[in-house]
Design an enzyme around this catalytic site. Structure first.
Site, PDB file in Angstrom:
ATOM      1  CE  LYS A   1      -8.017  -1.276   5.571  1.00 21.03           C
ATOM      2  NZ  LYS A   1      -7.365  -2.295   4.681  1.00 21.03           N
TER       3      LYS A   1
ATOM      4  CG  HIS B   1      -1.229  -0.080  12.191  1.00 19.02           C
ATOM      5  ND1 HIS B   1      -2.453  -0.098  11.565  1.00 19.02           N
ATOM      6  CD2 HIS B   1      -0.333  -0.447  11.235  1.00 19.02           C
ATOM      7  CE1 HIS B   1      -2.299  -0.453  10.296  1.00 19.02           C
ATOM      8  NE2 HIS B   1      -1.030  -0.677  10.080  1.00 19.02           N
TER       9      HIS B   1
ATOM     10  CB  SER C   1      12.676  -0.244   5.001  1.00 16.59           C
ATOM     11  OG  SER C   1      12.782  -1.646   5.034  1.00 16.59           O
ATOM     12  NE  ARG C   2      10.387  -5.107   9.357  1.00 14.00           N
ATOM     13  CZ  ARG C   2       9.791  -6.288   9.377  1.00 14.00           C
ATOM     14  NH1 ARG C   2       9.644  -6.915  10.527  1.00 14.00           N
ATOM     15  NH2 ARG C   2       9.338  -6.850   8.271  1.00 14.00           N
TER      16      ARG C   2
ATOM     17  CG  ASP D   1      -6.141  -6.488   5.278  1.00 13.27           C
ATOM     18  OD1 ASP D   1      -5.320  -6.754   6.165  1.00 13.27           O
ATOM     19  OD2 ASP D   1      -5.846  -5.899   4.218  1.00 13.27           O
TER      20      ASP D   1
ATOM     21  CE1 TYR E   1       9.913   0.675   9.081  1.00 12.54           C
ATOM     22  CE2 TYR E   1       9.120  -0.492  11.021  1.00 12.54           C
ATOM     23  CZ  TYR E   1       9.281  -0.419   9.654  1.00 12.54           C
ATOM     24  OH  TYR E   1       8.806  -1.431   8.852  1.00 12.54           O
TER      25      TYR E   1
ATOM     26  CB  ILE F   1      -1.020   0.003   1.165  1.00 14.70           C
ATOM     27  CG1 ILE F   1      -2.129   1.023   0.891  1.00 14.70           C
ATOM     28  CG2 ILE F   1      -0.363   0.253   2.506  1.00 14.70           C
ATOM     29  CD1 ILE F   1      -2.938   0.776  -0.338  1.00 14.70           C
ATOM     30  CB  ALA F   2       4.210   2.032   1.400  1.00 12.64           C
ATOM     31  NE  ARG F   3       7.331  -1.352  -3.755  1.00 12.32           N
ATOM     32  CZ  ARG F   3       8.353  -0.828  -4.415  1.00 12.32           C
ATOM     33  NH1 ARG F   3       8.142  -0.116  -5.504  1.00 12.32           N
ATOM     34  NH2 ARG F   3       9.594  -1.007  -4.015  1.00 12.32           N
TER      35      ARG F   3
END
Ligand SMILES: NC(=O)c1ccc[n+]([C@@H]2O[C@H](COP(=O)([O-])OP(=O)(O)OC[C@H]3O[C@@H](n4cnc5c(N)ncnc54)[C@H](OP(=O)(O)O)[C@@H]3O)[C@@H](O)[C@H]2O)c1
Length: 347
Positions: free
Chosen positions: A112, A94, A51-52, A193, A73, A30-32
């Protein structure tokens, strides 16, 4: 007689929202979509990604022309070139990731479901309030033009007394979909989701729920594969809601009143076609908002623009999706999970 017209949406052009410098936390799917939507349809700028793994951050940065890639982060949230953090990690993370950003003094847009449960949501919202920082759940549908048509139709009493809402969201994502959805540890399952969309839509139309009745089928891993939900309000209105990660369902929505009804084509939660039908209406009235040309996630630009307007105005929450509503939704999902028997590890 119902006027045979749908009201126009009041949604501002996302291009007109003032610029914020965004930090993306968790460069997954979703970040993309979010980075693309911002790049192509707003004046928002992604200035950093965290990112990790530094390698993954660098890959994302290269794909979306993001100037800074952080391998943690912690570094992302303390980047002075970041005005706001977009939390795009799995549900289970989250709370911690939002608190990390808030403690670093950054407003947050949290994907969400806002958190795993209502208690975690309260923690995040309390922390943001204590620090005087903006926080919002990324329920992007709330900010789309066709949803404002629904909101306005209700405000103007176009449908008469609304007694029934029907909505569903099923996608074929299990067992052959993302691992995240099958995992209790990552707070997977259909509800957080997918089911969150019809529940949030029913909340928008009906307000708070007085009663919730849910029945569900769980996967061998112990998350919900599908759930059918009936919600009722104090005035006796009903919401008939469904979610599944086993099959693609129609993903349509209907708001039914004594003078007419609104129907939204599937997928109702993205920009789509909306119809006014019913008593006193000679012909169907149809309005179409960016139907599925390409990626429906282009619609994510509307929520980003709302965050930018709110943060620039010094607001702590969005009037279109207030904190109280996010909490009500989390409480409703807690109750649904209680009834179908889904608990995440450590809850
Ligand atoms: N708005 C929408 O339409 C929409 C659509 C899909 C999903 N979502 C929501 O967006 C969130 C992320 O979903 P997604 O599909 O993008 O997930 P995803 O592709 O799995 O990406 C999640 C990212 O979070 C990071 N992460 C941090 N801790 C993690 C952990 N313990 N396990 C796995 N990943 C971890 C990972 O990035 P690094 O390891 O590189 O840091 C990973 O790339 C969820 O809340 C989901 O409900 C929203």
């Amino acid at each position: 007689m119902t006027p045979a017209t749908l009201p126009a949406p009041r949604t501002p052009d996302p291009m007109e929202a003032p610029t914020l410098r965004w930090g993306v936390l968790g460069p997954g799917n979703i970040a993309r979509s979010f980075a693309e939507a911002l790049r192509d349809g707003t004046r928002q700028v992604v200035t950093a990604v965290g990112s990790r793994s530094l390698e993954r951050a660098r890959g994302f940065a290269a794909d979306y022309d993001v100037p800074t890639a952080h391998g943690s982060y912690e570094e992302l949230v303390s980047d002075p070139d970041v005005d706001v953090v977009y939390i795009a990690s799995p549900h289970s993370e989250h709370r911690d990731h939002a608190l990390l950003a808030i403690e670093a003094g950054k407003p947050v847009l949290v994907e969400k479901a806002f958190t795993r449960n209502a208690a975690e949501a309260r923690e995040v919202l309390d922390a943001a309030a204590t620090r005087g920082l903006f926080a919002m759940e990324a329920m992007w549908s709330r900010f789309l033009p066709h949803i404002d048509v629904v909101r306005r139709s209700l405000e103007e009493g176009l449908l008469g007394d609304v007694h029934t809402v029907i909505a569903d969201h099923g996608q074929q994502l299990y067992p052959d979909g993302p691992e995240r959805l099958a995992s209790p540890l990552l707070a997977g399952g259909a509800l957080l989701d997918l089911g969150i969309y019809p529940l949030s839509f029913a909340g928008l139309v009906l307000g708070g729920f007085e009663g919730i009745t849910a029945t569900g089928t769980l996967t061998p891993e112990g998350v919900d594969a599908q759930i059918s939900i009936a919600v009722t309000t104090a005035s006796g209105a009903h919401g008939l809601l469904g979610t599944s990660m086993l099959t693609k369902t129609p993903t349509t929505a209907a708001v039914c009143g004594t003078r007419g009804r609104i129907e939204i084509d599937g997928d109702f939660y993205g920009p789509n076609t909306i119809r006014l039908r019913g008593t006193g209406i000679d012909a169907d009235v149809v309005d179409t908002f960016e139907p599925h040309e390409g990626d429906m996630h282009r619609g994510l630009r509307y929520e980003a623009a709302e965050v930018a307007r709110c943060v620039h105005a010094g607001a702590l929450e969005s009037a279109l999706l207030p904190h109280a509503e996010t909490l009500r939704l989390m409480e409703a999902m807690d109750e649904v999970r209680r009834q179908v028997g889904v608990r995440y590890p450590g809850e």
